[in-house]
Design a protein around this motif. Sequence first.
Motif, short mmCIF file in Angstrom:
data_model
loop_
_atom_site.label_atom_id
_atom_site.label_comp_id
_atom_site.label_asym_id
_atom_site.label_seq_id
_atom_site.Cartn_x
_atom_site.Cartn_y
_atom_site.Cartn_z
N LYS A 268 39.12 35.97 43.69
CA LYS A 268 40.41 36.17 44.33
C LYS A 268 41.53 36.20 43.29
O LYS A 268 41.58 35.37 42.38
CB LYS A 268 40.65 35.05 45.34
CG LYS A 268 41.97 35.16 46.08
CD LYS A 268 42.12 34.03 47.08
CE LYS A 268 43.45 34.13 47.81
NZ LYS A 268 43.63 33.03 48.79
N GLY A 269 42.44 37.16 43.44
CA GLY A 269 43.56 37.30 42.52
C GLY A 269 43.32 38.32 41.42
O GLY A 269 44.27 38.68 40.70
N SER A 270 42.10 38.79 41.28
CA SER A 270 41.81 39.80 40.26
C SER A 270 42.40 41.15 40.67
O SER A 270 42.65 41.42 41.87
CB SER A 270 40.30 39.94 40.05
OG SER A 270 39.73 38.71 39.64
N ARG A 271 42.60 42.00 39.69
CA ARG A 271 43.07 43.37 39.92
C ARG A 271 42.14 44.34 39.22
O ARG A 271 41.64 44.06 38.13
CB ARG A 271 44.50 43.57 39.41
CG ARG A 271 45.57 42.89 40.25
CD ARG A 271 46.95 43.09 39.66
NE ARG A 271 47.98 42.56 40.51
CZ ARG A 271 48.66 43.26 41.42
NH1 ARG A 271 48.39 44.56 41.54
NH2 ARG A 271 49.60 42.71 42.17
N ILE A 272 41.93 45.49 39.86
CA ILE A 272 41.08 46.51 39.27
C ILE A 272 41.76 47.87 39.45
O ILE A 272 42.21 48.21 40.55
CB ILE A 272 39.67 46.50 39.90
CG1 ILE A 272 38.82 47.63 39.32
CG2 ILE A 272 39.71 46.56 41.41
CD1 ILE A 272 37.37 47.57 39.73
N SER A 273 41.84 48.61 38.34
CA SER A 273 42.41 49.96 38.35
C SER A 273 41.31 50.95 38.00
O SER A 273 40.62 50.78 36.98
CB SER A 273 43.56 50.08 37.35
OG SER A 273 44.63 49.20 37.71
N LEU A 274 41.15 51.96 38.83
CA LEU A 274 40.15 53.00 38.60
C LEU A 274 40.85 54.30 38.25
O LEU A 274 41.86 54.66 38.87
CB LEU A 274 39.29 53.20 39.85
CG LEU A 274 38.56 51.98 40.42
CD1 LEU A 274 37.83 52.36 41.69
CD2 LEU A 274 37.58 51.44 39.39
N ALA A 275 40.29 55.01 37.28
CA ALA A 275 40.78 56.35 36.92
C ALA A 275 39.55 57.21 36.67
O ALA A 275 38.64 56.80 35.95
CB ALA A 275 41.68 56.29 35.69
#
Length: 370
Positions: free
Chosen positions: A98-105
């Motif tokens: 919980k609280g993590s962030r993930i960016s996909l490109a």
Amino acid sequence: MLISKWFGLFLILAVSFTIRYGYYGNSNLVLGPNTSRLLKASSVFVEQVQVKDDAKKGLFLYGFGEKPKLSLETKWNASKYLVVGIYRRKGFSLWLNKGSRISLAWVVHATEFNGLSVVLIKGEQNYVTVQPLKHTNSVVPSNPSDGNGKAEYLIEEDDSYYVSVLNMNLQSIIITMNLNVSSIMYDTTKATNKCSTLNGLCRFKLAFPKNHFVILTTPNNGDLDGWYIELSFLARLVTYVAILGLVVIVVSLALRYFGACSDGESSSEEIMPETENDPLLPEKEISVTYGTGDKDAELGVCSSSEDLYDGKICVICFDLPRNCFIVPCGHCATCYECALRVLNGENKVCPICRRFIHKVRKMFTIEKQG
């Protein structure tokens, strides 16, 4: 009937303990790089924790007496090429707290590009599609045959997440997936136990009788091909044997208690003790009545010897006179002592009609006056 009910109860309890044991059985976990996964185990039921990593990727196992804090933040990135067939799905799994962030490109390489679906799915059993915070999808102007897109997600629950790529084109495609992850990790500096799977296997014992917390961590090596490990909680068999033994004792005492109650009920049904002054006198005209005089519907009427049998001697011992009758069938073919032996034996059935005996009633004779 009573024994079968208690046996059913014992079976239910045994199944319950089996389910509890299964809860602490083997688990095949799929992790990812920079994973920090928390598990809880009770040392009352678990003696050892064991992790097997056949790929020997260097996973670490930490043990804690108290729950560690989810307070560290680690940023990492990785890239992966995926070849996705026609109307096929491919992807990779991650464990995120919980609280993590993930960016996909992603960038799609194809001669003809019609459409692509890239989503983030939460759950190991119940699958839920996560809604992105930001999502863009456009065509690169310099090369219309290529496409790119971006999506950003905020993780609101500790769980396993699957990056899914669905090819909706009429040909296979190659996609380049880039990840930028800000991962929230557990603080492992206060661990009481630690081991590594660099040799393929690690384990440590849990101190009795406390609850323990276990942290699984993986290194940041950018490997997205999957981390398949086998986690085992080795049972403390003494606990299960003791619990099942206690259940057996309780069931046995209950059976004895209800058996004693049944015997007491039978004894309470004995009417008027036998006396030596009440012999059966065949030469006198007599009428037969029953001990209590109650006109209970369950009390049958003892038929005369001419209608049922020849003679008035017990059909079991052939010694004493017939001085009782059986409820509910009403047969009077035995002496009181033999009837009680049948009632207290294993085969509680009438020797005449083989019906189940509920009670035994004594009878006495009254001479008619005048």
